[in-house]
Design a protein around this motif. Structure first.
Motif, PDB file in Angstrom:
ATOM      1  N   ARG A  36       0.860  -1.187   0.000  1.00  0.00           N
ATOM      2  CA  ARG A  36       0.000   0.000   0.000  1.00  0.00           C
ATOM      3  C   ARG A  36       0.899   1.241   0.000  1.00  0.00           C
ATOM      4  O   ARG A  36       1.782   1.375   0.847  1.00  0.00           O
ATOM      5  CB  ARG A  36      -0.894  -0.012   1.235  1.00  0.00           C
ATOM      6  CG  ARG A  36      -1.843   1.176   1.361  1.00  0.00           C
ATOM      7  CD  ARG A  36      -2.453   1.192   2.756  1.00  0.00           C
ATOM      8  NE  ARG A  36      -3.145  -0.061   3.060  1.00  0.00           N
ATOM      9  CZ  ARG A  36      -4.451  -0.263   2.871  1.00  0.00           C
ATOM     10  NH1 ARG A  36      -5.201   0.717   2.382  1.00  0.00           N
ATOM     11  NH2 ARG A  36      -5.004  -1.416   3.203  1.00  0.00           N
TER      12      ARG A  36
ATOM     13  N   THR B   9       0.977   5.729  -1.355  1.00  0.00           N
ATOM     14  CA  THR B   9       0.359   6.877  -2.010  1.00  0.00           C
ATOM     15  C   THR B   9       1.122   7.175  -3.297  1.00  0.00           C
ATOM     16  O   THR B   9       2.264   6.724  -3.489  1.00  0.00           O
ATOM     17  CB  THR B   9       0.394   8.115  -1.107  1.00  0.00           C
ATOM     18  OG1 THR B   9       1.769   8.481  -0.891  1.00  0.00           O
ATOM     19  CG2 THR B   9      -0.281   7.838   0.228  1.00  0.00           C
TER      20      THR B   9
ATOM     21  N   SER C  96       2.396  10.025  -4.161  1.00  0.00           N
ATOM     22  CA  SER C  96       3.589  10.826  -3.859  1.00  0.00           C
ATOM     23  C   SER C  96       4.721   9.948  -3.326  1.00  0.00           C
ATOM     24  O   SER C  96       5.893  10.155  -3.665  1.00  0.00           O
ATOM     25  CB  SER C  96       3.249  11.931  -2.848  1.00  0.00           C
ATOM     26  OG  SER C  96       2.717  11.373  -1.650  1.00  0.00           O
ATOM     27  N   ASP C  97       4.382   8.947  -2.501  1.00  0.00           N
ATOM     28  CA  ASP C  97       5.421   8.044  -1.988  1.00  0.00           C
ATOM     29  C   ASP C  97       6.035   7.219  -3.114  1.00  0.00           C
ATOM     30  O   ASP C  97       7.253   6.988  -3.148  1.00  0.00           O
ATOM     31  CB  ASP C  97       4.837   7.120  -0.922  1.00  0.00           C
ATOM     32  CG  ASP C  97       4.534   7.846   0.378  1.00  0.00           C
ATOM     33  OD1 ASP C  97       5.098   8.938   0.577  1.00  0.00           O
ATOM     34  OD2 ASP C  97       3.716   7.331   1.174  1.00  0.00           O
TER      35      ASP C  97
ATOM     36  N   THR D 109       1.032   9.520 -11.386  1.00  0.00           N
ATOM     37  CA  THR D 109      -0.427   9.512 -11.329  1.00  0.00           C
ATOM     38  C   THR D 109      -1.009   8.751 -12.506  1.00  0.00           C
ATOM     39  O   THR D 109      -1.933   7.939 -12.360  1.00  0.00           O
ATOM     40  CB  THR D 109      -0.966  10.958 -11.316  1.00  0.00           C
ATOM     41  OG1 THR D 109      -0.450  11.640 -10.174  1.00  0.00           O
ATOM     42  CG2 THR D 109      -2.490  10.965 -11.280  1.00  0.00           C
TER      43      THR D 109
ATOM     44  N   ARG E 154      -7.872   1.683  -5.142  1.00  0.00           N
ATOM     45  CA  ARG E 154      -7.674   2.846  -4.280  1.00  0.00           C
ATOM     46  C   ARG E 154      -8.507   2.683  -3.013  1.00  0.00           C
ATOM     47  O   ARG E 154      -9.680   2.299  -3.076  1.00  0.00           O
ATOM     48  CB  ARG E 154      -8.074   4.119  -5.015  1.00  0.00           C
ATOM     49  CG  ARG E 154      -7.817   5.389  -4.215  1.00  0.00           C
ATOM     50  CD  ARG E 154      -8.023   6.613  -5.063  1.00  0.00           C
ATOM     51  NE  ARG E 154      -7.747   7.830  -4.284  1.00  0.00           N
ATOM     52  CZ  ARG E 154      -7.747   9.047  -4.802  1.00  0.00           C
ATOM     53  NH1 ARG E 154      -8.009   9.209  -6.105  1.00  0.00           N
ATOM     54  NH2 ARG E 154      -7.490  10.093  -4.038  1.00  0.00           N
TER      55      ARG E 154
ATOM     56  N   GLU F 196      -5.735   8.331   0.450  1.00  0.00           N
ATOM     57  CA  GLU F 196      -4.909   8.678  -0.718  1.00  0.00           C
ATOM     58  C   GLU F 196      -4.060   7.499  -1.191  1.00  0.00           C
ATOM     59  O   GLU F 196      -3.336   7.626  -2.171  1.00  0.00           O
ATOM     60  CB  GLU F 196      -3.983   9.852  -0.349  1.00  0.00           C
ATOM     61  CG  GLU F 196      -4.709  11.147  -0.009  1.00  0.00           C
ATOM     62  CD  GLU F 196      -5.453  11.694  -1.215  1.00  0.00           C
ATOM     63  OE1 GLU F 196      -4.953  11.552  -2.336  1.00  0.00           O
ATOM     64  OE2 GLU F 196      -6.554  12.256  -1.004  1.00  0.00           O
ATOM     65  N   SER F 197      -4.131   6.378  -0.501  1.00  0.00           N
ATOM     66  CA  SER F 197      -3.261   5.248  -0.843  1.00  0.00           C
ATOM     67  C   SER F 197      -3.883   4.352  -1.908  1.00  0.00           C
ATOM     68  O   SER F 197      -5.106   4.323  -2.094  1.00  0.00           O
ATOM     69  CB  SER F 197      -2.963   4.416   0.411  1.00  0.00           C
ATOM     70  OG  SER F 197      -2.244   5.169   1.351  1.00  0.00           O
ATOM     71  N   HIS F 198      -2.993   3.608  -2.573  1.00  0.00           N
ATOM     72  CA  HIS F 198      -3.416   2.581  -3.525  1.00  0.00           C
ATOM     73  C   HIS F 198      -2.923   1.234  -3.019  1.00  0.00           C
ATOM     74  O   HIS F 198      -1.789   1.117  -2.530  1.00  0.00           O
ATOM     75  CB  HIS F 198      -2.851   2.864  -4.919  1.00  0.00           C
ATOM     76  CG  HIS F 198      -3.557   3.993  -5.609  1.00  0.00           C
ATOM     77  ND1 HIS F 198      -3.296   5.319  -5.340  1.00  0.00           N
ATOM     78  CD2 HIS F 198      -4.544   3.982  -6.556  1.00  0.00           C
ATOM     79  CE1 HIS F 198      -4.057   6.088  -6.093  1.00  0.00           C
ATOM     80  NE2 HIS F 198      -4.826   5.301  -6.835  1.00  0.00           N
TER      81      HIS F 198
END
Length: 318
Positions: free
Chosen positions: A24, A26, A28-29, A42, A56, A60-62
């Motif tokens: 898991r 985000t 940005s991470d 993105t 998702r 905000e995490s995937h």
């Protein structure tokens, strides 16, 4: 990267692998971990979600989808699509055959370099069993068959002796032999010719054609192909096999080195000593001295006996 065949880019695969490690993350991470701009990340993550390889969560995490589920589904879908394409291919081939203008579509004229290159490439890449070929000068095609070697097929090539005068020939033949091809040399060939799977034959309209014009013939009629395959086999039986690697002879006789085997191969193809010397980059006297040494090793009184001994012993395949 290995997932391109499923429509997954190298970057998308790298993102998926990172998600598999972390389970898991985000956007940005991920962008920071892989040193990729956020905008590009993105788009990559959105593509993974579209393919069913990630989801998702409420924030905000995937979250990654396990590969046996996500990739397994993609593979099953691709296999189903390929089966549909295969069925459509059979239908289209039948349409093409029925619509052929020539006699039952058995012979088709290829008159442009583009047509010729396309057919040659497709024939060889699509080979399932074997590729047979006659090579004789003058050379017209700018296509190297070994550039698209098909691992499913076996290869048997016959060179006309005059083709060995081309300075590129020894290196080309050596490359083919290292690739597992069987190569033989004939004193004279009736024409250039390429046979694929005993189903399709490509040959020039004129035996001594010096350019693409007037064109090449693509032959696919069963009777004509059978006749041309029989011609190839007849020439193959009497042609001289080539082997450019050192091989031990019978017990008690020293192994012959690469130069010895190459020298004898050229002699068996009918080359005079002077031409053999030129090919080996040495003098005619040196060639003759090597031949005498080989005759002594083999206990032969003549060059004919030497050739017979070499073939029987396996130095030159019979």
């Amino acid at each position: 990267m290995m997932l391109n065949g499923l429509g997954i880019s190298d970057q998308e695969e790298a993102v998926y692998v990172e998600l598999l490690r972390r389970r898991r993350m985000t956007v940005s991470d991920l962008a920071e971990a892989l040193e990729v701009p956020v905008a590009a990340m993105t788009a990559a993550v959105a593509r993974l979600v579209e393919l069913g390889l990630a989801t998702r969560d409420d924030g905000e995490s995937h979250v990654v989808v396990p590969p046996d589920v996500g990739l397994g589904t993609l593979i099953a879908q691709r296999q189903a699509a390929l089966q549909q394409v295969q069925g459509r291919l059979t239908e289209l081939v039948e349409v093409y055959r029925k619509g052929a203008v020539s006699s039952a579509g058995e012979i088709e004229a290829l008159t442009t370099p583009e047509q010729l290159s396309t057919w040659l490439h497709n024939m060889e890449r699509g080979a399932r069993q074997e590729v047979l070929a006659f090579f004789r000068p003058p050379y017209v095609l700018g296509v190297n068959l070994d550039d698209s070697t098909n691992a499913l097929a076996t290869y048997r090539y016959v060179y006309e002796r005059a083709a060995l005068d081309d300075p590129r020939a020894p290196a080309e033949i050596a490359r083919f032999l290292k690739g597992g091809y069987e190569i033989r040399v004939a004193t004279e060939l009736p024409s250039k010719m390429i046979i694929v799977d005993r189903e399709s034959v490509l040959l020039p309209m004129l035996p001594d054609q010096t350019s693409v014009r007037p064109g090449f013939l693509l032959v696919r009629g069963q009777a004509l192909v059978h006749l041309l395959v029989a011609l190839f086999e007849r020439v193959w039986q009497v042609a001289t096999p080539l082997r450019l690697t050192a091989t031990s002879v019978t017990e008690g006789v020293s192994a012959w080195d690469d130069v010895d085997v190459t020298l004898l191969t050229y002699l068996l193809s009918g080359m005079p000593d002077k031409t053999v010397a030129s090919r080996l980059g040495t003098s005619e006297r040196t060639v003759q001295r090597r031949i005498r040494r080989l005759m002594e090793l083999a206990g032969a009184d003549s060059r004919m006996q030497l050739a017979w001994y070499a073939a029987r012993s396996g130095v030159i395949p019979s």
